[in-house]
Design an enzyme around this catalytic site. Structure first.
Site, mmCIF file in Angstrom:
data_model
loop_
_atom_site.group_PDB
_atom_site.id
_atom_site.type_symbol
_atom_site.label_atom_id
_atom_site.label_comp_id
_atom_site.label_asym_id
_atom_site.label_seq_id
_atom_site.Cartn_x
_atom_site.Cartn_y
_atom_site.Cartn_z
ATOM 1 N N LYS A 1 0.836 -1.217 0.000
ATOM 2 C CA LYS A 1 0.000 0.000 0.000
ATOM 3 C C LYS A 1 0.865 1.260 0.000
ATOM 4 O O LYS A 1 0.624 2.191 -0.770
ATOM 5 C CB LYS A 1 -0.895 -0.018 1.246
ATOM 6 C CG LYS A 1 -1.493 1.320 1.603
ATOM 7 C CD LYS A 1 -2.260 1.277 2.907
ATOM 8 C CE LYS A 1 -1.458 1.493 4.161
ATOM 9 N NZ LYS A 1 -1.250 2.889 4.589
ATOM 10 N N ASN A 2 1.892 1.282 0.875
ATOM 11 C CA ASN A 2 2.664 2.516 1.031
ATOM 12 C C ASN A 2 3.634 2.777 -0.119
ATOM 13 O O ASN A 2 4.280 3.819 -0.163
ATOM 14 C CB ASN A 2 3.396 2.517 2.383
ATOM 15 C CG ASN A 2 2.421 2.710 3.533
ATOM 16 O OD1 ASN A 2 1.251 3.038 3.308
ATOM 17 N ND2 ASN A 2 2.893 2.515 4.757
ATOM 18 N N ASP B 1 5.478 0.658 12.071
ATOM 19 C CA ASP B 1 4.235 0.028 11.617
ATOM 20 C C ASP B 1 4.112 -1.429 12.068
ATOM 21 O O ASP B 1 3.118 -2.093 11.772
ATOM 22 C CB ASP B 1 4.106 0.112 10.082
ATOM 23 C CG ASP B 1 3.847 1.533 9.631
ATOM 24 O OD1 ASP B 1 3.472 2.366 10.482
ATOM 25 O OD2 ASP B 1 4.041 1.824 8.436
ATOM 26 N N ARG C 1 -8.180 -0.503 5.334
ATOM 27 C CA ARG C 1 -7.271 0.467 4.699
ATOM 28 C C ARG C 1 -5.953 -0.192 4.313
ATOM 29 O O ARG C 1 -5.228 0.342 3.477
ATOM 30 C CB ARG C 1 -6.966 1.616 5.669
ATOM 31 C CG ARG C 1 -8.133 2.539 5.899
ATOM 32 C CD ARG C 1 -7.686 3.759 6.683
ATOM 33 N NE ARG C 1 -6.397 4.195 6.199
ATOM 34 C CZ ARG C 1 -5.375 4.559 6.964
ATOM 35 N NH1 ARG C 1 -5.485 4.569 8.262
ATOM 36 N NH2 ARG C 1 -4.242 4.935 6.420
ATOM 37 N N CYS D 1 -3.385 12.594 13.475
ATOM 38 C CA CYS D 1 -4.263 11.443 13.480
ATOM 39 C C CYS D 1 -4.057 10.702 14.786
ATOM 40 O O CYS D 1 -3.295 11.146 15.642
ATOM 41 C CB CYS D 1 -4.029 10.560 12.269
ATOM 42 S SG CYS D 1 -2.489 9.714 12.279
HETATM 43 N N1 EPU Z 1 7.732 14.352 10.511
HETATM 44 C C1 EPU Z 1 7.979 15.661 10.796
HETATM 45 N N2 EPU Z 1 7.778 16.580 9.800
HETATM 46 C C2 EPU Z 1 7.356 16.220 8.565
HETATM 47 C C3 EPU Z 1 7.123 14.872 8.273
HETATM 48 C C4 EPU Z 1 7.307 13.944 9.283
HETATM 49 O O1 EPU Z 1 8.363 16.021 11.902
HETATM 50 O O2 EPU Z 1 7.216 17.109 7.707
HETATM 51 C C5 EPU Z 1 7.944 13.339 11.557
HETATM 52 C C6 EPU Z 1 6.691 12.520 11.868
HETATM 53 O O3 EPU Z 1 5.854 13.204 12.775
HETATM 54 C C7 EPU Z 1 7.272 11.256 12.426
HETATM 55 C C8 EPU Z 1 8.534 11.070 11.584
HETATM 56 O O4 EPU Z 1 8.833 12.364 11.059
HETATM 57 O O5 EPU Z 1 7.667 11.446 13.752
HETATM 58 C C9 EPU Z 1 8.417 10.086 10.445
HETATM 59 O O6 EPU Z 1 7.234 10.325 9.702
HETATM 60 P P1 EPU Z 1 7.167 10.103 8.143
HETATM 61 O O7 EPU Z 1 7.065 11.432 7.466
HETATM 62 O O8 EPU Z 1 8.259 9.196 7.699
HETATM 63 O O9 EPU Z 1 5.758 9.374 7.972
HETATM 64 P P2 EPU Z 1 4.890 9.422 6.674
HETATM 65 O O10 EPU Z 1 5.758 9.502 5.502
HETATM 66 O O11 EPU Z 1 3.815 10.426 6.821
HETATM 67 C C10 EPU Z 1 4.860 6.842 6.227
HETATM 68 C C11 EPU Z 1 3.844 5.745 6.218
HETATM 69 C C12 EPU Z 1 3.372 5.450 7.640
HETATM 70 C C13 EPU Z 1 4.597 5.075 8.481
HETATM 71 C C14 EPU Z 1 5.652 6.201 8.420
HETATM 72 C C15 EPU Z 1 6.944 5.851 9.128
HETATM 73 C C16 EPU Z 1 2.780 6.023 4.073
HETATM 74 C C17 EPU Z 1 1.556 6.338 3.300
HETATM 75 N N3 EPU Z 1 2.708 6.141 5.403
HETATM 76 O O12 EPU Z 1 4.185 7.993 6.761
HETATM 77 O O13 EPU Z 1 2.509 4.322 7.542
HETATM 78 O O14 EPU Z 1 4.216 4.872 9.811
HETATM 79 O O15 EPU Z 1 5.978 6.475 7.022
HETATM 80 O O16 EPU Z 1 7.501 4.710 8.597
HETATM 81 O O17 EPU Z 1 3.785 5.645 3.496
HETATM 82 C C18 EPU Z 1 0.750 2.883 8.112
HETATM 83 O O18 EPU Z 1 0.910 2.323 7.011
HETATM 84 O O19 EPU Z 1 0.018 2.410 9.023
HETATM 85 C C19 EPU Z 1 1.432 4.156 8.372
HETATM 86 C C20 EPU Z 1 1.061 4.996 9.321
#
Ligand code: EPU
Length: 421
Positions: free
Chosen positions: A22-23, A308, A400, A116
């Site tokens: 999915k991701n 995750d 999801r 969230c």
């Molecule tokens: N963060 C910041 N600023 C930003 C972006 C992120 O401080 O601008 C912080 C976040 O708050 C967190 C950390 O950086 O503490 C890592 O977050 P990241 O940005 O890597 O998360 P994401 O890209 O929004 C993806 C996955 C998540 C998974 C995270 C971490 C997708 C669609 N989502 O989210 O997946 O937990 O990477 O590996 O790829 C799930 O599938 O259940 C899920 C939540």
């Protein structure tokens, strides 16, 4: 709304095939917007988030359809660069249309995704990266308004944040940089396999990218990209969820159509806890005959132990004799599943961003509430070993991210079904 009903106590045995990630699929679907021509993406799982992304692509003016694991997107010439609140608010990954819209049309108006249940989820790194490429960004009335008055320009961009690298920020900046003028270097880039998958898809579209999978990605901008035909990698989180369930039930399961090299952190921890894992080219056989042993786990960006899988690991620790500790370094508040696991008889205590898990002999089936996708998966696998019946409510979270969950567990011998409430 549906609920999942599980009668625990059966050892899982047999084979299970893993679906596409999915991701990976979500950002790759967003990346199709970078070309006018048609792109075809294979091995896409049939999940609620995928259908939300299809609806978003259509709202942006693209033709998009899902049919039996295949997504076909025809963005065409007339993209409307506005991603509405109604869609973005239901799926945070919608934010990954920001980079492609900006690069393709010179402007993007994307609703802020907000936090969230797993904690605050800022997008400051996405915005900083896009500003580095020359976009002007302001946030008004809940929308990010990004404009590139002149063409985006390549730049050195540092994307490290307080919690390490960011997967979707790396994706967004990479997708904007591929159509920028000149060279971009992303430092402290996320190294997750899903980022590598996106880079490979972009290269098939004609992008020039190197270093994906390492903390430094280099992108040489090109003028135009073409449509591409691509197959998504297997879902490493889904694969590991089945690995955990086999380990917990003292089963013997062959997890197929997966990528073992994405599971090193999981293999390391499970081996230490007494589970036998046998890697082959595209599969892992999981067996457990002896007792589980306690381990300590810290979640970290890839190649560390994934956040995750934190909830699923905790379910395993809940029935592991002794004391295990799990520390959450990515989302320090991601512990909504603890109170639900404790309703099933586990003994878990939260201390700051750590959970101290005192293993119990038995969990007992109970009605529980799913709070997010991975928490739901943890409750299901806890239900597989619990005495009696567990009912997992609010299963829309599971839909999801886990394709055909009940069918797959049933084929492994679990007693699990879905009921309409
Ligand atoms: N963060 C910041 N600023 C930003 C972006 C992120 O401080 O601008 C912080 C976040 O708050 C967190 C950390 O950086 O503490 C890592 O977050 P990241 O940005 O890597 O998360 P994401 O890209 O929004 C993806 C996955 C998540 C998974 C995270 C971490 C997708 C669609 N989502 O989210 O997946 O937990 O990477 O590996 O790829 C799930 O599938 O259940 C899920 C939540």
């Amino acid at each position: 709304m549906d609920k999942i009903v599980i009668v625990g106590g059966r050892k899982l045995k047999g084979e299970v095939e893993i679906s596409g990630a999915k991701n990976s699929a979500l950002p790759i679907m967003a990346a199709t917007l970078l070309a006018e021509e048609e792109s075809i993406i294979e091995n896409v799982p049939d999940l609620r988030d995928i259908h939300t992304m299809i609806r978003l692509l259509r709202a942006l003016g693209a033709k998009a359809q899902y049919d039996n694991g295949r997504v076909v997107v025809r963005p065409g010439k007339n993209i409307k660069p506005i991603a509405p609140y109604k869609l973005v608010s239901t799926m945070r990954a919608s934010v990954c249309v920001l980079g492609p819209l900006l690069a393709r049309t010179g402007s993007a108006q994307v609703s802020l995704p907000g936090g969230c249940v797993i904690g605050p989820r800022p997008i400051d790194l996405h915005l900083k990266g896009l500003e580095g490429l020359g976009a002007e960004i302001d946030v008004q009335h809940g929308y990010v308004n990004a404009q590139a008055k002149k063409k985006l320009r390549g730049h050195d961009i540092y994307l490290g944040g307080s919690f390490g690298s960011s997967v979707l920020a790396t994706d967004n900046v990479m997708m904007a940089a591929v159509l920028s003028q000149g060279t971009t270097q992303i430092e402290s880039a996320a190294c997750e396999p899903e980022v590598v998958d996106l880079a490979r898809f972009l290269k098939k579209m004609g992008a020039k990218i190197s270093g994906e999978g390492s903390p430094r990605i280099e992108i040489e901008g090109v003028k135009k990209l073409r449509g591409a035909h691509y197959a998504i990698i297997p879902d490493r989180i889904e694969a590991a969820t089945y690995i955990f369930s086999a380990a917990m039930t003292a089963g013997d399961v062959l997890v197929k159509k997966m990528e073992p090299s994405h599971q090193n952190a999981v293999i390391d921890k499970l081996t230490l806890s007494g589970v036998r894992l046998q890697k082959s080219k595209n599969s892992i056989r999981v067996r457990r005959t002896g007792k589980l042993r306690p381990v300590d786990v810290t979640t970290l960006p890839y190649p560390g132990f994934p956040t995750d899988l934190q909830a699923q690991m905790m379910a395993l620790m809940a029935v592991t004799p002794g004391i295990s500790v799990i520390t959450e370094k990515i989302y320090p508040d991601r512990f909504m599943h603890v109170s639900e696991l404790n309703r099933m008889g586990s003994k878990i205590f939260i201390e700051g961003s750590s959970a101290i898990v005192h293993g119990v002999k038995h969990l007992s089936g109970a009605p529980v509430m799913a709070s997010d996708l991975r928490a739901s998966a943890a409750l299901v696998i806890a239900g597989l070993v619990a005495e009696g019946t567990t009912e997992v409510h609010r299963v829309y979270h599971l839909d999801r991210g886990y394709e055909k969950l009940e069918t797959k567990f049933t084929s492994l011998g679990a007693s699990i079904h879905r009921e309409r409430e």
